[in-house]
Design an enzyme around this catalytic site. Structure first.
Site, PDB file in Angstrom:
ATOM      1  N   CYS A 121       3.379  -4.412   4.769  1.00 57.36           N
ATOM      2  CA  CYS A 121       2.312  -4.478   3.757  1.00 57.36           C
ATOM      3  C   CYS A 121       2.717  -3.724   2.494  1.00 57.36           C
ATOM      4  O   CYS A 121       2.511  -4.200   1.386  1.00 57.36           O
ATOM      5  CB  CYS A 121       1.020  -3.859   4.271  1.00 57.36           C
ATOM      6  SG  CYS A 121       0.590  -4.272   5.965  1.00 57.36           S
ATOM      7  N   ASP A 122       3.265  -2.533   2.647  1.00 62.23           N
ATOM      8  CA  ASP A 122       3.403  -1.619   1.509  1.00 62.23           C
ATOM      9  C   ASP A 122       4.842  -1.331   1.086  1.00 62.23           C
ATOM     10  O   ASP A 122       5.059  -0.675   0.063  1.00 62.23           O
ATOM     11  CB  ASP A 122       2.706  -0.284   1.834  1.00 62.23           C
ATOM     12  CG  ASP A 122       1.213  -0.486   2.091  1.00 62.23           C
ATOM     13  OD1 ASP A 122       0.631  -1.353   1.429  1.00 62.23           O
ATOM     14  OD2 ASP A 122       0.649   0.204   2.949  1.00 62.23           O
ATOM     15  N   CYS A 126       2.031   0.596   7.556  1.00 61.14           N
ATOM     16  CA  CYS A 126       2.489  -0.805   7.611  1.00 61.14           C
ATOM     17  C   CYS A 126       3.565  -1.052   6.563  1.00 61.14           C
ATOM     18  O   CYS A 126       3.268  -1.205   5.376  1.00 61.14           O
ATOM     19  CB  CYS A 126       1.310  -1.756   7.412  1.00 61.14           C
ATOM     20  SG  CYS A 126       1.795  -3.493   7.424  1.00 61.14           S
TER      21      CYS A 126
END
Ligand code: NDP
Length: 332
Positions: A158-159, A155
């Site tokens: 997300c990261d 992701c």
């Protein structure tokens, strides 16, 4: 005594259940990611006495990530597992009955919706919220597991932030890969897009965006073989196709390795009754969580091929609980 025989899609054998042993509940929630727990918070506060079954991976996909920094309300960030524990505690505080169990079959043909857990426990519910999530696909390399949370991610939204100014690689040639590569290009120094064929599957518009982005380098006909690094990912070894029968090994130096080769929505158990798209994402009525079966609602990644964020999943869990509450009050 009523006997019903829904098809257990996982095992492909009919299951026989005895309704005298069945438990009857008003609101059944399946799944323990942000969507399921948020639905449980809202449903318990609306006195629906929800029963939530967690599934195998308690806490869902977030339990496989490390820091979450984009969920509002956590200015210092929080780890995925801790955040999911907070969600669970909040649901329990209002009386949600949270149980460990895996949905193995469903029968939505009758007025009461039936779901079997662990092949033997039958729950009959007036309303069901499916929040079983989706599972990111991985290549199956041993090193993907070794570096999980240490450079390997599925992701970018997300990261990606953790790789600001660094070099990363994205694997895949679809819309997700194109989207994640362009997103990461805005943060990182360089993005390698590793594509196994000599074409992209992504839509024309997304392809154009990739081609126009100066710091994305596409590695056509490359396939990851291994990752290396001391305390996290420091590089990848790729196999490059050369002609029809030749291959060569290529080494790239990267700090982050992002998989974007698709997700599998966890909808198999319900597919006999619930309409899905070709990939398996549950179809919901626009602007709601309603599925094609009255009284069955879907929330989170199992019905969302586009956003797949904790906050959007939580939002749709809230929608599902409100839809269920309205449906149940009309039933009276
Ligand atoms: P897709 O299935 O569309 O694409 C997966 C990609 O990964 C393909 O390019 C495929 O290669 C590649 N791949 C699969 N397995 C491997 C492997 N083992 N090794 C190397 N490469 C592999 O998945 P997406 O997640 O991209 O998209 C899912 C759906 O969501 C699509 O319908 C897409 O259009 C939609 N979507 C829409 C978006 C938007 O509109 N903004 C954004 C994101 C997704 P190959 O091409 O060779 O099969």
């Amino acid at each position: 005594m009523e006997i019903f025989k829904p098809l257990d899609l996982q095992k492909n054998v009919p299951i026989v259940a005895d309704t005298e042993k069945n438990e009857i509940v008003r609101c059944l929630i399946i799944g323990s990611g942000p969507a399921g727990y948020t639905a449980a918070i809202y449903a318990s506060r609306a006195n629906l006495n929800p029963v939530l079954y967690t599934g195998l991976e308690m806490g869902g996909q977030l339990t496989t990530t490390t820091d979450v920094e984009n969920y509002p309300g956590y200015p210092e960030g929080i780890t995925g597992p801790r955040m999911m524990e907070d969600f669970k505690r909040q649901a329990e505080r209002f009386g949600a009955d949270i149980r460990f169990g895996i949905a193995t079959a469903a029968d939505f043909s009758g007025k009461k919706r039936k779901v079997i857990f662990d092949d033997n426990k039958v729950i009959e519910a007036d309303a069901v919220i499916i929040a079983t999530g989706a599972t990111a696909k991985y290549l199956g390399l041993e090193s993907e597991k070794k570096y999980a949370g240490m450079g390997v991610s599925a992701c970018a939204t997300c990261d990606g932030f953790f790789y600001k100014g660094k070099d990363v690689a994205v694997v895949g040639g679809g819309d997700t890969a194109a989207e994640e590569a362009t997103y990461l290009a805005g943060l990182c120094r360089k993005v390698y897009l590793i594509v196994r064929r000599d074409v992209l599957r992504a839509s024309k518009a997304m392809q154009d965006r990739v081609f126009r982005t100066w710091n994305i380098e596409i590695l056509w006909e490359h396939q990851p073989l291994d990752l290396f690094g001391e305390n996290g990912v420091e590089g990848a070894i790729l196999i490059k196709k050369k002609g029809t029968h030749q291959e060569e090994k290529v080494k790239i130096k990267i700090d982050g390795f992002f998989l974007a080769i698709g997700h599998t929505p966890n909808s198999d158990v319900f597919k006999q009754y619930i309409e899905t798209d070709q990939v398996g994402y549950i179809k919901t009525v626009a602007g709601s969580s309603k599925t094609n079966v009255v009284g069955v609602f879907a929330a989170g990644d199992v019905q969302d091929p586009h956003y797949r964020q904790a906050v959007t999943a939580a939002g749709s869990g809230c929608m599902a609980a409100i839809d269920a509450e309205r449906y149940l009050s009309d039933l009276k």
